[in-house]
Motif scaffolding. Structure first.
Motif, PDB file in Angstrom:
ATOM      1  N   ARG A  30       0.827  -1.205   0.000  1.00 48.72           N
ATOM      2  CA  ARG A  30       0.000   0.000   0.000  1.00 48.72           C
ATOM      3  C   ARG A  30       0.865   1.260   0.000  1.00 48.72           C
ATOM      4  N   HIS A 298     -15.905 -11.967   0.102  1.00 48.51           N
ATOM      5  CA  HIS A 298     -15.918 -10.875   1.083  1.00 48.51           C
ATOM      6  C   HIS A 298     -17.198 -10.038   1.007  1.00 48.51           C
ATOM      7  N   GLY A 300     -19.674  -7.110   0.225  1.00 51.18           N
ATOM      8  CA  GLY A 300     -19.459  -5.670   0.092  1.00 51.18           C
ATOM      9  C   GLY A 300     -18.129  -5.217   0.632  1.00 51.18           C
ATOM     10  N   TYR A 301     -17.590  -5.938   1.621  1.00 51.09           N
ATOM     11  CA  TYR A 301     -16.285  -5.570   2.168  1.00 51.09           C
ATOM     12  C   TYR A 301     -15.189  -5.638   1.103  1.00 51.09           C
ATOM     13  N   PHE A 303     -15.047  -4.685  -1.838  1.00 47.30           N
ATOM     14  CA  PHE A 303     -14.902  -3.501  -2.675  1.00 47.30           C
ATOM     15  C   PHE A 303     -14.249  -2.336  -1.943  1.00 47.30           C
ATOM     16  N   THR A 304     -14.141  -2.441  -0.635  1.00 54.02           N
ATOM     17  CA  THR A 304     -13.594  -1.327   0.137  1.00 54.02           C
ATOM     18  C   THR A 304     -12.074  -1.341   0.083  1.00 54.02           C
ATOM     19  N   MET A 305     -11.479  -0.165   0.165  1.00 54.71           N
ATOM     20  CA  MET A 305     -10.029  -0.038   0.063  1.00 54.71           C
ATOM     21  C   MET A 305      -9.308  -0.644   1.256  1.00 54.71           C
ATOM     22  N   GLU A 306     -10.023  -0.817   2.377  1.00 54.63           N
ATOM     23  CA  GLU A 306      -9.380  -1.333   3.581  1.00 54.63           C
ATOM     24  C   GLU A 306      -9.032  -2.813   3.468  1.00 54.63           C
ATOM     25  N   TYR A 307      -9.730  -3.546   2.606  1.00 52.92           N
ATOM     26  CA  TYR A 307      -9.483  -4.978   2.447  1.00 52.92           C
ATOM     27  C   TYR A 307      -8.546  -5.222   1.262  1.00 52.92           C
ATOM     28  N   GLN A 310      -9.415  -6.202  -3.160  1.00 50.04           N
ATOM     29  CA  GLN A 310      -9.378  -5.311  -4.334  1.00 50.04           C
ATOM     30  C   GLN A 310      -7.969  -5.150  -4.885  1.00 50.04           C
TER      31      GLN A 310
END
Length: 343
Positions: A30, A298, A300-301, A303-307, A310
């Motif tokens: 990251r 996962h 909806g999770y 799609f989040t940047m925290e996981y 993606q």
């Protein structure tokens, strides 16, 4: 054919798995995401001889083979390493094969200059969408009937900053003022050297995709095991078990076909190039499937940047497209298979 790893090969695989686990963590990926390049990891790999692993010792390399490079690539793919390992290793071997001046080969092997292969022929004097093109100091490319090494900056068409797969992809001009252009070969020899390097790139990249697919699957399984719904782990639901099993088989196949292509190469079998094409096409496709399934598991999770799901999907899709239209590659494989069957 024996694909069982030798003790030395197992040592290579284990050593680099430890390095990438330590030095290409999710946090490091990251941190390098905007540039697509981790200089500290690059320095570590160069110091371990990874860039010159497939370059003969007489040319200043480590004297290993493409099986070893494939094993390192698997480990790099698992950890989404932000370094152009395959592009640089293949470029270094190409420079050695082309009889480039010793200083240019040494700079590529040692990682002193980030030198990478453009995996597609140039168009109108520009190597398009070169992996690591925005950070590489030198690019080896097929420009018309010339195989060239060009040192210089990225052109105005560069995909500077953030790109789909955080691989520092950029266009690289091969002609013009301010560029240091070395012609390595011309005519038939240039095309033959480049095609061999391109096939080696496919081989190594296939191994990296196999590693990515395996890790994306592992992440999905861990989440499916720990996430409960209706009083049971979601991994116990048949709607997830079947696709997870399908991807697991495809991922094992991707690893095996990549290693087989490397084995064929190192044993001097002419069939290695065709095997490399199949390995890349299958492994790149499998990497996307595995990453898509990981995101799906996962919910909806994903799609989040925290996981991290993606991250794997973006890298997988970018890598699959790095050789051009995937459908054209399958057509190439089909045509080659038909031609071989006709003889």
């Amino acid at each position: 054919m024996d694909l069982e790893l030798t003790p030395d090969e197992r040592d290579v695989a284990e050593a680099f798995a430890r390095v990438f686990t330590r030095d290409s963590s999710s946090e490091r990926v990251r941190a390098a995401e905007d540039t697509g390049f981790d200089p500290a990891l690059w320095k570590t790999l160069a110091g371990m001889g990874a860039i010159g692993i497939a370059v003969p010792a007489a040319a200043g390399g480590s004297g290993g083979g493409f099986v070893e490079l494939a094993l390192i690539a698997e480990a790099a793919g698992r950890r989404l390493a932000c370094v152009p390992l395959i592009e640089a290793a293949v470029a270094a071997r190409l420079l050695a094969d082309a009889g480039a001046p010793a200083g240019l080969v040494a700079a590529a092997v040692d990682g002193e200059r980030v030198t990478v292969l453009a995996p597609r022929p140039a168009q109108q004097g520009v190597a398009r969408r070169v992996p690591a093109g925005s950070v590489a100091e030198g690019v080896v490319a097929l420009d018309g009937d010339e195989l060239v090494l060009v040192h210089g900056p990225s052109g105005p068409g560069a995909a500077g900053g953030r790109d789909l797969g955080f691989q520092a992809v950029a266009d690289r001009p091969l002609r013009g003022p301010g560029l240091d252009r070395h012609v390595l070969a011309a005519g038939v020899e240039a095309h033959e050297l480049w095609r061999r390097a391109r096939d080696r790139w496919r081989l190594g990249t296939a191994a990296g995709c196999a590693g990515l697919a395996a890790e994306a699957l592992d992440i999905a399984v861990r989440y499916a095991t720990g996430r409960h719904q209706f009083g049971a782990p979601i991994g116990s639901f048949q709607a997830l078990q079947q696709p997870l099993a399908d991807v697991a088989m495809a991922a094992d196949g991707a690893r095996l076909v990549a290693r087989e292509a490397a084995w064929r190469h190192d044993h001097g079998l002419q069939s290695w190039a065709g095997a490399a094409a199949v390995a890349f096409a299958h492994a790149a496709e499998t990497a996307v499937r595995a990453a898509e399934l990981c995101l799906h598991v996962h919910g909806g999770y994903g799609f989040t940047m925290e996981y991290d799901a993606q991250l794997y999907l973006r890298r997988a899709k970018a890598t699959r497209l790095s050789a051009g239209d995937p459908d054209l590659l399958w057509e190439e494989i089909g045509a080659a298979t038909m031609a071989a069957g006709a003889h």
